[in-house]
Write an enzyme that holds these catalytic residues in place. Structure first.
Site, PDB file in Angstrom:
ATOM      1  N   ASP A  66      30.407  21.507   9.696  1.00 51.45           N
ATOM      2  CA  ASP A  66      29.925  21.346  11.071  1.00 51.45           C
ATOM      3  C   ASP A  66      28.495  20.797  11.119  1.00 51.45           C
ATOM      4  O   ASP A  66      27.623  21.374  11.797  1.00 51.45           O
ATOM      5  CB  ASP A  66      29.954  22.697  11.808  1.00 51.45           C
ATOM      6  CG  ASP A  66      31.279  23.428  11.678  1.00 51.45           C
ATOM      7  OD1 ASP A  66      32.323  22.773  11.707  1.00 51.45           O
ATOM      8  OD2 ASP A  66      31.262  24.679  11.549  1.00 51.45           O
ATOM      9  N   GLU A  76      37.168  20.963  20.509  1.00 52.80           N
ATOM     10  CA  GLU A  76      35.902  21.621  20.126  1.00 52.80           C
ATOM     11  C   GLU A  76      34.949  20.560  19.572  1.00 52.80           C
ATOM     12  O   GLU A  76      35.247  19.372  19.606  1.00 52.80           O
ATOM     13  CB  GLU A  76      36.152  22.718  19.089  1.00 52.80           C
ATOM     14  CG  GLU A  76      36.741  22.224  17.791  1.00 52.80           C
ATOM     15  CD  GLU A  76      37.143  23.352  16.825  1.00 52.80           C
ATOM     16  OE1 GLU A  76      37.072  24.544  17.178  1.00 52.80           O
ATOM     17  OE2 GLU A  76      37.555  23.029  15.696  1.00 52.80           O
TER      18      GLU A  76
END
Ligand code: FUB
Length: 334
Positions: free
Chosen positions: A26, A233
């Site tokens: 991420d 997301e």
């Protein structure tokens, strides 16, 4: 996949992990004072069985990575924030981001509270590498996961966030939680990510969060059943030639896509894919300009042999065509 197949895929990968001594994912990248700083999740094997809520992503702390320039050596600056130091948080330190304002650095991160709900917190440091000192409470009115902070050219900062399934966004309507809520049906508009302008002190929202709409080429909202294009997301915002580029993961269809608009709140019109699926279930990215070139920071699970919660951050250059369209990257050569 066998070990041999992973070795073959590794050889065909367009980029290699930035660090191999820990697992990272991420990646949110920024250039501060001429240096590249990457704010990733720090993946560990917490020994929690796999489920659709992502409980196996049991991360406990964050490290900051940095490098002088693309291709340069990556430095791991060690633990910048640990869950044990965050009074309101209990577990699952998921995808973070950071911003600089004046001489201060603000680190935004999601975590689950003891009641099992995600909120988003902020921690402050006078160094881009931390250690970051968390606020005693989560940001009021925050929920769900994957904060991404964007500084517009007028000096306003916006926090984008949200993620469905394990990220719990489907449990909210108009910023209110209700456990009865689920994802819309396939023919209904998909849930959008959420944005709120940050207060001048960067510690709270300046306004109620609002849902962003992502539209198709006809101007209609993308539908929840359109799983290859709808938001799941991993929000990210960047600006290119005056346009706002909102990019995100489609989750269960595993693409990084983008949509463009004229202002930070949208609506944004779907444009296409930035990254084809990587090895591992999740895909999550950031986009950052470094020295006049543009880079995609992303992750995959090649290094761990395909373990979905043990990922490694990578970077690769992306290019725009003359119309400002981003050319799709394939993470592994054919
Ligand atoms: O790293 C945990 C979660 O996986 C992130 O919050 C999501 O975006 C996905 O990458």
């Amino acid at each position: 996949m066998s070990d041999n197949e992973y070795t073959a895929l590794k050889a065909r990968a367009i980029s290699q992990p930035l660090v191999e001594h820990i697992y990272t994912a991420d990646p949110s990248a920024h250039v501060f004072n001429g240096r590249i700083y990457i704010y990733p999740s720090h993946d560990i094997d917490a020994g929690i069985p796999f489920n659709d809520n992502g409980d196996h992503f049991g991360m406990q702390d964050y490290h900051v990575l940095s490098m002088d320039n693309p291709g340069g050596e990556t430095t791991d600056h060690g633990v910048a924030l640990h869950v044990n130091d965050v009074p309101w948080a209990e577990r699952q330190m998921w995808a973070p981001d950071a911003a600089r304002k004046g001489e201060q650095y603000y680190f935004y991160f999601p975590a689950k509270k003891a009641d099992g709900l995600f909120q988003i917190g902020v921690a402050v440091s006078d160094s881009p590498t931390g250690p970051f000192v968390p606020q005693p409470e989560a940001i009021q009115g925050s929920y769900s996961i994957d904060p991404a902070v964007f500084e517009d050219e007028d000096g306003q900062y916006y926090l984008y966030f949200g993620g469905i399934w394990g990220g719990q966004l489907q449990k909210y309507r108009n910023n209110q939680f209700d456990d009865q809520h689920e994802e819309p049906t396939a023919q209904e508009p998909a849930l959008g990510p959420v944005v709120a302008k940050l207060r001048d002190d960067m510690l709270e929202f300046a306004e109620a969060p609002q849902q962003i709409r992502i539209l198709d080429e006809q101007g209609n909202p993308l539908l929840a059943g359109d799983t290859e294009r709808r938001f799941f997301e991993a929000s990210w915002m960047h600006k290119y030639q005056g346009k706002y580029y909102f990019s995100y993961s489609t989750g269960d269809s595993h693409f990084i896509c983008y949509a463009t608009g004229d202002n930070p709140y949208g609506p944004f019109t779907y444009q296409g894919r930035i990254l084809e699926p990587v090895v591992g279930w999740t895909t999550h990215h950031s986009i950052c300009e470094v020295g006049g070139k543009w880079y995609l920071f992303y992750h995959d699970s090649i290094l761990s042999g395909g373990v979905t919660h043990l990922r490694s951050v990578k970077m690769a250059e992306i290019r725009y065509d003359e119309q400002g369209r981003i050319q799709t990257l394939k993470p592994y050569l054919d």
